[in-house]
Design an enzyme around this catalytic site. Structure first.
Site, mmCIF file in Angstrom:
data_model
loop_
_atom_site.group_PDB
_atom_site.id
_atom_site.type_symbol
_atom_site.label_atom_id
_atom_site.label_comp_id
_atom_site.label_asym_id
_atom_site.label_seq_id
_atom_site.Cartn_x
_atom_site.Cartn_y
_atom_site.Cartn_z
ATOM 1 N N ARG A 35 0.726 -1.265 0.064
ATOM 2 C CA ARG A 35 -0.110 0.020 -0.122
ATOM 3 C C ARG A 35 0.922 1.313 -0.028
ATOM 4 O O ARG A 35 0.247 2.393 -0.458
ATOM 5 C CB ARG A 35 -1.033 -0.099 1.227
ATOM 6 C CG ARG A 35 -2.006 -0.955 0.783
ATOM 7 C CD ARG A 35 -3.036 -0.855 1.985
ATOM 8 N NE ARG A 35 -4.585 -1.303 1.392
ATOM 9 C CZ ARG A 35 -5.420 -2.114 2.483
ATOM 10 N NH1 ARG A 35 -4.940 -1.890 3.823
ATOM 11 N NH2 ARG A 35 -6.400 -2.501 1.851
ATOM 12 N N LYS A 197 -17.411 -17.174 3.907
ATOM 13 C CA LYS A 197 -18.760 -17.103 4.053
ATOM 14 C C LYS A 197 -19.243 -16.340 2.886
ATOM 15 O O LYS A 197 -19.048 -15.438 2.352
ATOM 16 C CB LYS A 197 -18.900 -16.152 5.198
ATOM 17 C CG LYS A 197 -18.716 -16.894 6.445
ATOM 18 C CD LYS A 197 -19.180 -16.085 7.579
ATOM 19 C CE LYS A 197 -18.983 -16.992 8.978
ATOM 20 N NZ LYS A 197 -19.019 -15.863 10.255
ATOM 21 N N GLY A 353 -8.408 -9.064 0.378
ATOM 22 C CA GLY A 353 -7.210 -9.214 1.106
ATOM 23 C C GLY A 353 -6.620 -10.688 1.019
ATOM 24 O O GLY A 353 -5.376 -10.822 0.764
ATOM 25 N N GLY A 376 -13.161 -4.306 0.464
ATOM 26 C CA GLY A 376 -14.341 -3.956 0.915
ATOM 27 C C GLY A 376 -14.843 -2.825 -0.485
ATOM 28 O O GLY A 376 -15.800 -2.927 -0.839
HETATM 29 P P1 AMP Z 1 -13.162 -14.225 3.019
HETATM 30 O O1 AMP Z 1 -12.387 -13.069 4.156
HETATM 31 O O2 AMP Z 1 -14.485 -14.415 3.260
HETATM 32 O O3 AMP Z 1 -12.629 -14.032 1.741
HETATM 33 O O4 AMP Z 1 -12.640 -15.580 3.523
HETATM 34 C C1 AMP Z 1 -11.045 -15.746 3.483
HETATM 35 C C2 AMP Z 1 -10.789 -16.985 4.486
HETATM 36 O O5 AMP Z 1 -11.571 -18.244 4.020
HETATM 37 C C3 AMP Z 1 -9.365 -17.546 4.299
HETATM 38 O O6 AMP Z 1 -8.877 -17.372 5.615
HETATM 39 C C4 AMP Z 1 -9.649 -19.001 4.185
HETATM 40 O O7 AMP Z 1 -8.649 -19.781 5.046
HETATM 41 C C5 AMP Z 1 -11.284 -19.195 4.680
HETATM 42 N N1 AMP Z 1 -11.791 -20.507 3.827
HETATM 43 C C6 AMP Z 1 -11.406 -21.104 2.544
HETATM 44 N N2 AMP Z 1 -12.181 -22.122 2.350
HETATM 45 C C7 AMP Z 1 -12.502 -22.472 3.692
HETATM 46 C C8 AMP Z 1 -13.131 -23.715 3.972
HETATM 47 N N3 AMP Z 1 -13.449 -24.686 3.052
HETATM 48 N N4 AMP Z 1 -13.341 -23.898 5.056
HETATM 49 C C9 AMP Z 1 -12.846 -22.925 6.162
HETATM 50 N N5 AMP Z 1 -12.579 -21.934 5.905
HETATM 51 C C10 AMP Z 1 -12.149 -21.478 4.625
#
Ligand code: AMP
Length: 394
Positions: A35, A197, A353, A376
């Site tokens: 950044r 999620k 990120g 975001g």
């Molecule tokens: P996000 O911030 O929603 O983009 O999520 C990123 C995070 O999702 C990372 O830290 C990954 O470790 C986690 N992640 C990806 N796939 C899975 C999974 N199958 N089960 C649990 N966590 C996950």
């Protein structure tokens, strides 16, 4: 967008809102300077035309209190190294002490002010605080894309106090790349969405269905879709209250003729960590004591095939728990596939990120077309929302 390219900054005190919200490790050392690097061209442009650059930013979440862990003095040395120039630091961002110091500066100097978020008024978008900041300078530049979706004093409130206000070079680049992707994508257009999620990405998924030809869904969020169609997902992460929504998304995609591609197989573990028992299974047949932590080899093949046939690609969110080596292969192969498609002429934009961290982990930064500095902000832009910091400048 107003452009800084032709403006004469000679002897102009120029307040530049940058995004120096960098990760800090032990001893408050900066662990990723991306950044800071991204802000350099605008700072250089101002000082090389004789301006006085006054840099303001937030860092972390000090919640309105002075906390030296989040002091911007922690980044002073890195900034000096990258600018090849000394930078003065002042331990406040408003008030007469700061004003007096700036008054003494000569053309070409760079001053770094203390963390804006040591004041509550920054995040509350306080008008008086924005006015005090505006007293420091003649010209205002916003180059902080990463916070453009926040209605804060230093980005969304302050512009009204300036006659001369501009978007910085990074901000322009970010917006041009997003606009190009959304407005004139070369088809086929594929979005790859992953991460933990579905709840944090619903709006963007719904908005992208209106634009893309293919929607690849991987990572933890895929399991809510698999559960929605009756698959056995064992202990995998999923959101019970989003099952209806997953069905709606599938329905909307079908109505629009968008190809939704979910993983077909999964790498499962009996534990969240690297010391569990590992199995590979069909994505809908995960044993009850196991959780899916990465996409399997067949999914990699199917996803890669779609990516190879795409001409525009957006990627946000990893395909699995890529931070753990054992479950990083899916994300690595998708990153390689995006890089290969790019080398064959596709345009690729990566943001968020974790996807950016993955691209860096696999040393593929220069193999994709554009890496956004905004997680975001990028998502909200893709959702079609108006970003307050951009609106305030128009
Ligand atoms: P996000 O911030 O929603 O983009 O999520 C990123 C995070 O999702 C990372 O830290 C990954 O470790 C986690 N992640 C990806 N796939 C899975 C999974 N199958 N089960 C649990 N966590 C996950």
């Amino acid at each position: 967008m107003n452009n800084i390219a032709n403006f004469d900054f000679k002897n102009k005190k120029t307040l530049i809102r940058v995004d120096f919200n960098v990760p800090l490790g032990e001893n408050n050392k900066v662990t990723d300077t991306s950044r800071i690097i991204a802000a350099i061209p605008t700072i250089k442009r101002v000082i090389s035309s004789g301006g006085i650059a006054i840099l303001i930013s937030h860092l972390g979440r000090p919640k309105g209190k002075k906390n030296l862990r989040y002091s911007l003095s922690n980044i002073q040395k890195d900034l000096e190294k990258l600018l090849h120039k000394s930078v003065a630091f002042i331990d406040d961002c408003i008030g007469s002490k700061v004003e007096r110091f700036i008054y003494k500066q000569t053309a070409g100097s760079v001053i770094l002010l203390e963390n804006l978020r040591f004041y509550n008024q920054e995040e509350s978008g306080d008008l008086e605080f924005a006015k005090k900041l505006s007293r420091l300078a003649d010209v205002y530049i916003n180059d902080a894309f990463g916070t453009a979706h926040r209605l804060h004093a230093s980005n969304s409130v302050i512009p009204q106090f300036f006659k001369h206000k501009f978007f910085g070079l990074l901000m322009q680049d970010e917006v041009l790349n997003l606009e190009k992707t959304l407005k004139t994508p070369t088809k086929p257009f594929t979005a790859i969405i992953g991460g933990a999620k579905i709840s944090s990405k619903i709006e963007v998924v719904l908005a992208l269905i209106d634009k893309v030809d293919n929607l690849i869904i991987g990572g933890g969020m895929a399991f809510t879709f698999i559960k929605a169609r009756g698959g056995a997902i064992g202990n995998s992460i999923y959101e019970e209250d989003k099952i209806d929504l997953a069905n709606k998304i599938i329905q909307k995609a079908e109505n629009k003729g968008v190809n939704i591609i979910l993983p077909s197989d999964s790498i499962n573990s009996s534990k969240f960590g690297d010391d569990g028992d590992i199995q590979i299974s069909h994505i809908e047949k995960i044993e009850s004591n196991y959780m899916g932590l990465d996409i399997g080899p067949e999914s990699i093949k199917i996803f890669s095939n779609v990516i190879q046939n795409s001409k525009t690609i957006i990627w946000n969110g990893p395909m699995g728990v890529f931070e753990i080596e054992l479950f990083s292969e899916g994300t690595r192969q998708i990153a390689l596939s995006v890089a290969k498609a790019t080398s064959e002429g596709a345009y690729s934009l990566v943001g968020g990120g974790d996807s950016v961290a993955a691209i860096k982990k696999f040393n593929l930064e220069s193999s994709v077309s554009y890496i956004s500095t905004g997680g975001g902000a990028m998502i909200e832009y893709l959702e079609g929302k108006k970003l307050p910091a951009i609106e305030a400048m128009l």
